[in-house]
Design a protein around this motif. Structure first.
Motif, mmCIF file in Angstrom:
data_model
loop_
_atom_site.group_PDB
_atom_site.id
_atom_site.type_symbol
_atom_site.label_atom_id
_atom_site.label_comp_id
_atom_site.label_asym_id
_atom_site.label_seq_id
_atom_site.Cartn_x
_atom_site.Cartn_y
_atom_site.Cartn_z
ATOM 1 N N VAL A 13 0.838 -1.149 -0.052
ATOM 2 C CA VAL A 13 0.200 -0.041 -0.194
ATOM 3 C C VAL A 13 0.908 1.404 0.039
ATOM 4 C CG1 VAL A 13 -1.680 1.459 1.507
ATOM 5 C CG2 VAL A 13 -1.866 -1.005 1.080
ATOM 6 N N SER A 14 0.654 2.017 -0.950
ATOM 7 C CA SER A 14 1.374 3.508 -1.084
ATOM 8 C C SER A 14 0.594 4.602 -0.640
ATOM 9 C CB SER A 14 1.781 3.635 -2.262
ATOM 10 O OG SER A 14 2.523 4.911 -2.787
ATOM 11 N N GLU A 15 1.415 5.131 0.545
ATOM 12 C CA GLU A 15 0.782 6.243 1.078
ATOM 13 C C GLU A 15 0.777 7.358 0.090
ATOM 14 O OE1 GLU A 15 1.657 7.381 5.270
ATOM 15 O OE2 GLU A 15 1.669 9.483 4.521
ATOM 16 N N ALA A 16 2.009 7.479 -0.459
ATOM 17 C CA ALA A 16 2.187 8.571 -1.481
ATOM 18 C C ALA A 16 1.070 8.707 -2.661
ATOM 19 C CB ALA A 16 3.498 8.574 -1.909
ATOM 20 N N ARG A 17 1.004 7.369 -3.398
ATOM 21 C CA ARG A 17 0.108 7.264 -4.362
ATOM 22 C C ARG A 17 -1.353 7.456 -4.185
ATOM 23 N NH1 ARG A 17 0.896 1.559 -6.917
ATOM 24 N NH2 ARG A 17 -0.028 0.874 -4.788
ATOM 25 N N LEU A 18 -1.600 7.154 -2.976
ATOM 26 C CA LEU A 18 -2.960 7.311 -2.456
ATOM 27 C C LEU A 18 -3.423 8.852 -2.264
ATOM 28 C CD1 LEU A 18 -5.862 6.410 -1.544
ATOM 29 C CD2 LEU A 18 -4.910 5.777 0.782
ATOM 30 N N MET A 25 -8.161 13.906 -7.678
ATOM 31 C CA MET A 25 -9.724 13.952 -7.941
ATOM 32 C C MET A 25 -10.174 15.002 -7.223
ATOM 33 S SD MET A 25 -11.279 11.273 -9.028
ATOM 34 C CE MET A 25 -11.000 9.750 -9.637
ATOM 35 N N ALA A 26 -9.695 15.518 -6.222
ATOM 36 C CA ALA A 26 -9.975 16.899 -5.614
ATOM 37 C C ALA A 26 -9.906 18.010 -6.411
ATOM 38 C CB ALA A 26 -9.323 17.207 -4.243
ATOM 39 N N ALA A 27 -9.259 17.908 -7.326
ATOM 40 C CA ALA A 27 -9.003 18.983 -8.527
ATOM 41 C C ALA A 27 -10.447 18.938 -9.391
ATOM 42 C CB ALA A 27 -7.875 18.960 -9.319
ATOM 43 N N ILE A 28 -10.921 17.947 -9.519
ATOM 44 C CA ILE A 28 -12.058 17.695 -10.412
ATOM 45 C C ILE A 28 -13.371 18.300 -9.579
ATOM 46 C CG2 ILE A 28 -13.665 16.283 -11.772
ATOM 47 C CD1 ILE A 28 -11.237 14.490 -11.981
ATOM 48 N N GLY A 29 -13.751 19.576 -9.923
ATOM 49 C CA GLY A 29 -14.881 20.110 -9.004
ATOM 50 C C GLY A 29 -14.435 21.037 -7.885
ATOM 51 N N GLY A 30 -13.185 21.077 -7.764
ATOM 52 C CA GLY A 30 -12.344 21.806 -6.775
ATOM 53 C C GLY A 30 -12.642 23.232 -6.907
ATOM 54 N N LEU A 55 -10.941 9.235 -14.890
ATOM 55 C CA LEU A 55 -9.627 9.312 -14.109
ATOM 56 C C LEU A 55 -9.505 8.142 -13.689
ATOM 57 C CD1 LEU A 55 -6.925 10.625 -13.603
ATOM 58 C CD2 LEU A 55 -8.084 11.883 -11.940
ATOM 59 N N LEU A 56 -10.562 7.582 -12.675
ATOM 60 C CA LEU A 56 -10.443 6.449 -11.761
ATOM 61 C C LEU A 56 -10.207 5.075 -12.941
ATOM 62 C CD1 LEU A 56 -10.945 5.117 -8.990
ATOM 63 C CD2 LEU A 56 -13.440 4.515 -9.915
ATOM 64 N N ILE A 57 -11.102 4.971 -14.155
ATOM 65 C CA ILE A 57 -10.722 3.973 -15.006
ATOM 66 C C ILE A 57 -9.438 3.873 -15.387
ATOM 67 C CG2 ILE A 57 -11.603 3.103 -17.220
ATOM 68 C CD1 ILE A 57 -14.454 4.459 -16.285
ATOM 69 N N SER A 58 -8.709 5.140 -15.762
ATOM 70 C CA SER A 58 -7.473 4.948 -16.297
ATOM 71 C C SER A 58 -6.534 4.327 -15.269
ATOM 72 C CB SER A 58 -7.083 6.480 -16.669
ATOM 73 O OG SER A 58 -6.614 7.255 -15.481
ATOM 74 N N TRP A 59 -6.801 4.711 -13.905
ATOM 75 C CA TRP A 59 -5.797 4.201 -12.947
ATOM 76 C C TRP A 59 -6.131 2.654 -12.878
ATOM 77 C CZ3 TRP A 59 -7.128 8.508 -9.059
ATOM 78 C CH2 TRP A 59 -6.527 9.574 -9.545
ATOM 79 N N ALA A 60 -7.296 2.255 -12.724
ATOM 80 C CA ALA A 60 -7.792 1.033 -12.770
ATOM 81 C C ALA A 60 -7.263 0.055 -13.815
ATOM 82 C CB ALA A 60 -9.425 0.752 -12.606
ATOM 83 N N GLY A 61 -7.105 0.711 -15.084
ATOM 84 C CA GLY A 61 -6.677 -0.134 -16.452
ATOM 85 C C GLY A 61 -5.365 -0.360 -16.341
ATOM 86 N N ARG A 62 -4.514 0.775 -15.833
ATOM 87 C CA ARG A 62 -3.114 0.281 -15.560
ATOM 88 C C ARG A 62 -2.877 -0.707 -14.611
ATOM 89 N NH1 ARG A 62 -0.951 6.306 -14.281
ATOM 90 N NH2 ARG A 62 -2.623 6.938 -15.545
ATOM 91 N N MET A 63 -3.507 -0.892 -13.570
ATOM 92 C CA MET A 63 -3.219 -1.974 -12.746
ATOM 93 C C MET A 63 -3.860 -3.302 -12.974
ATOM 94 S SD MET A 63 -6.038 -2.309 -9.777
ATOM 95 C CE MET A 63 -5.128 -3.698 -9.685
ATOM 96 N N GLY A 64 -4.692 -3.391 -14.013
ATOM 97 C CA GLY A 64 -5.246 -4.595 -14.575
ATOM 98 C C GLY A 64 -6.481 -4.908 -13.934
ATOM 99 N N ALA A 65 -7.248 -3.753 -13.502
ATOM 100 C CA ALA A 65 -8.816 -4.222 -12.991
ATOM 101 C C ALA A 65 -9.474 -4.224 -14.335
ATOM 102 C CB ALA A 65 -9.030 -3.458 -12.132
ATOM 103 N N LEU A 114 -9.101 0.974 -4.551
ATOM 104 C CA LEU A 114 -8.350 0.961 -5.752
ATOM 105 C C LEU A 114 -6.718 0.503 -5.164
ATOM 106 C CD1 LEU A 114 -7.693 0.819 -8.545
ATOM 107 C CD2 LEU A 114 -7.566 3.370 -8.604
ATOM 108 N N GLU A 115 -6.629 1.427 -4.169
ATOM 109 C CA GLU A 115 -5.263 1.203 -3.578
ATOM 110 C C GLU A 115 -5.106 -0.099 -2.854
ATOM 111 O OE1 GLU A 115 -2.708 3.490 -3.834
ATOM 112 O OE2 GLU A 115 -1.356 1.663 -2.736
ATOM 113 N N ALA A 116 -6.083 -0.660 -2.394
ATOM 114 C CA ALA A 116 -6.068 -2.007 -1.742
ATOM 115 C C ALA A 116 -5.823 -3.234 -2.646
ATOM 116 C CB ALA A 116 -7.195 -2.268 -0.720
ATOM 117 N N ILE A 117 -6.651 -3.175 -3.968
ATOM 118 C CA ILE A 117 -6.487 -4.130 -4.962
ATOM 119 C C ILE A 117 -5.066 -3.975 -5.580
ATOM 120 C CG2 ILE A 117 -8.903 -4.617 -5.168
ATOM 121 C CD1 ILE A 117 -9.026 -3.087 -7.749
ATOM 122 N N GLU A 118 -4.733 -2.806 -5.821
ATOM 123 C CA GLU A 118 -3.472 -2.481 -6.423
ATOM 124 C C GLU A 118 -2.431 -3.111 -5.797
ATOM 125 O OE1 GLU A 118 -3.122 1.165 -8.141
ATOM 126 O OE2 GLU A 118 -1.378 0.957 -9.256
#
Ligand code: GLV
Ligand code: MN
Ligand code: MN
Length: 422
Positions: A13-18, A25-30, A55-65, A114-118
């Motif tokens: 689990v990566s604190e920095a990545r999370l 994400m906070a920038a979208i509608g920030g 954006l979520l889907i792009s991260w999920a795709g990169r980790m193979g979900a 996402l962080e947990a499954i990654e």
């Protein structure tokens, strides 16, 4: 520290990545709100919501979900298990925010999932069951009230069609907004509505002050109090404020004030367990020199005891009617969720994971409602809370420390593995 296979996943689990993802994400509608705090206004079923989902889907795709969407717009990211035929373990939360929302309510649960499954995938761990991360549609009810329409549809608590005619402040129907989103996401694979997960585990910021005040790192949530939402409409007559004698008026605001006073008496609770909120007051015509023809307000009433929730909630309409002097009132109940108890299975898995990682945990109920409330009849359910500064939520100053976010994701990863291997 966690033992066996879980240790590798927990360590991955990566604190920095999370944290980086939370801030992206906070920038979208920030927006920058009072006091310079960075808030988020990302209503469901809007272009901003769709941007965040992409954006979520792009991260999920990169980790193979693998990614799919159900007819209610709920978005799923799946990490395959050893046996794809077994019921998956489900985690996640929501991505929509309150109009003056913060950077963590909802989205934390999705990104921690996402962080947990990654982390599990990165560690090369293959759970027996698949693990799915869900982003539920419209939890907040900030645009279309009530909230939790995605999870209510998924769980069969209400049919999807029950929400078709909800309208937002611009008069847009829920069914139309959902259809627009489905069309904009036509490239995403579809899945049927609902299934019976092996278990559901939702991470969330606490939205209250207890964990911080008691120096605990993890909340093991035991259940959620009940909520009932009402809309009260008071109809009178408009008149000129300068000329119409008070005795001749049918002033909707004056009867509204009487109604709210009587409701405060009904909801009086010396123990301060009961939660009663009048808000979203609208007056027509909305001008200072006219008597109001109509006053509309909302009631949010919550209690952990079903008997109190039912008795006092059922009394609301009568109390409002009795308070009317010159006007007519209608009371419409638009949300009704009984208190739920999470039982032992999932809370025990969370507690054991926190203990294995040396984190101080507290068993506690939730005052806020969550999508988890509607999963209780479907499968063993639970939640993980992490502390948030001052207990503040639904406000731009909402804040959770990076380390607290990572602690929650590590406990989630370990508890998910326990459940997915069970
Ligand atoms: C959820 O946002 C709630 O109001 O409890
Ligand atoms: Mn939430
Ligand atoms: Mn919320």
């Amino acid at each position: 520290m966690a033992d066996g296979v879980a240790a590798g996943a927990v360590a991955a689990v990566s604190e920095a990545r999370l944290w980086q993802r939370l801030m992206e994400m906070a920038a979208i509608g920030g927006f920058v709100g009072d006091g310079g705090h960075h808030g988020v206004n990302r209503p469901c079923l809007t272009p901003l919501d769709r941007q965040a989902r992409r954006l979520l889907i792009s991260w999920a795709g990169r980790m193979g979900a693998s990614v799919s969407v159900d007819p209610a717009g709920n978005l799923f990211l799946r990490l395959e298990g050893e046996d794809p035929a077994l019921a998956p373990v489900l985690t996640g939360s929501h991505m929509d925010t309150q109009p003056q929302g913060g950077r963590f309510d909802g989205i934390y649960g999705v990104l921690a999932g996402l962080e947990a499954i990654e982390a599990i995938a990165t560690a090369g761990v293959r759970p027996k069951r698949a693990i799915e991360v869900v982003a539920w549609t419209n939890e907040e009810g900030g645009r279309f009230a009530p909230g939790c329409t995605g999870s209510m549809s998924f769980s069969g608590f209400k049919p999807m069609s029950a929400f078709d005619d909800l309208v937002d402040r611009d008069g847009i129907r829920y069914a139309d907004a959902l259809a627009e989103q489905m069309a904009a996401e036509a490239d995403l694979p579809r899945r049927p509505l609902g299934y019976t997960p092996h278990a559901y585990l939702e991470p969330h910021i606490e939205q209250g002050p207890r964990l911080e005040a008691e120096a605990k790192e993890i909340g093991v949530v035991t259940g959620i109090q009940g909520s009932r939402w009402f809309t009260v409409t008071i109809e009178g007559r408009t008149d000129h404020a300068g000329t119409t004698p008070l005795a001749l008026r049918r002033d909707a605001v004056q009867d509204m004030i009487r109604a709210v006073g009587a409701l405060n008496a009904l909801m009086h609770d010396p123990a301060d367990v009961l939660r009663f909120t009048v808000a979203s007051i609208r007056v027509e015509p909305d001008t200072s020199n006219s008597v109001a023809r109509r006053a509309v307000f909302t009631i949010d009433f919550r209690h952990p005891d079903k008997a109190v929730l039912l008795a006092r909630g059922d009394a609301i309409a009568g109390v409002v009617q009795a308070a009317m002097t010159r006007c007519a009132a209608t009371v419409h109940e638009r949300f009704h969720a009984l208190p739920v108890d999470f039982g032992e299975t999932v809370p025990n898995a969370v507690e054991a994971a926190a203990a294995a990682q040396g984190l101080a945990a507290l068993r506690m109920p939730s005052g806020a409602f969550h999508d988890a409330q509607f999963m209780v009849p479907v499968c063993p359910t639970g939640m993980i809370f992490i502390p948030c500064r001052g207990g503040v939520s639904h406000h731009p100053s909402e804040y959770a420390e990076p380390v607290a976010c990572a602690n929650g994701a590590r406990v989630l990863a370990e508890a998910l593995l326990t459940l997915a291997n069970g």
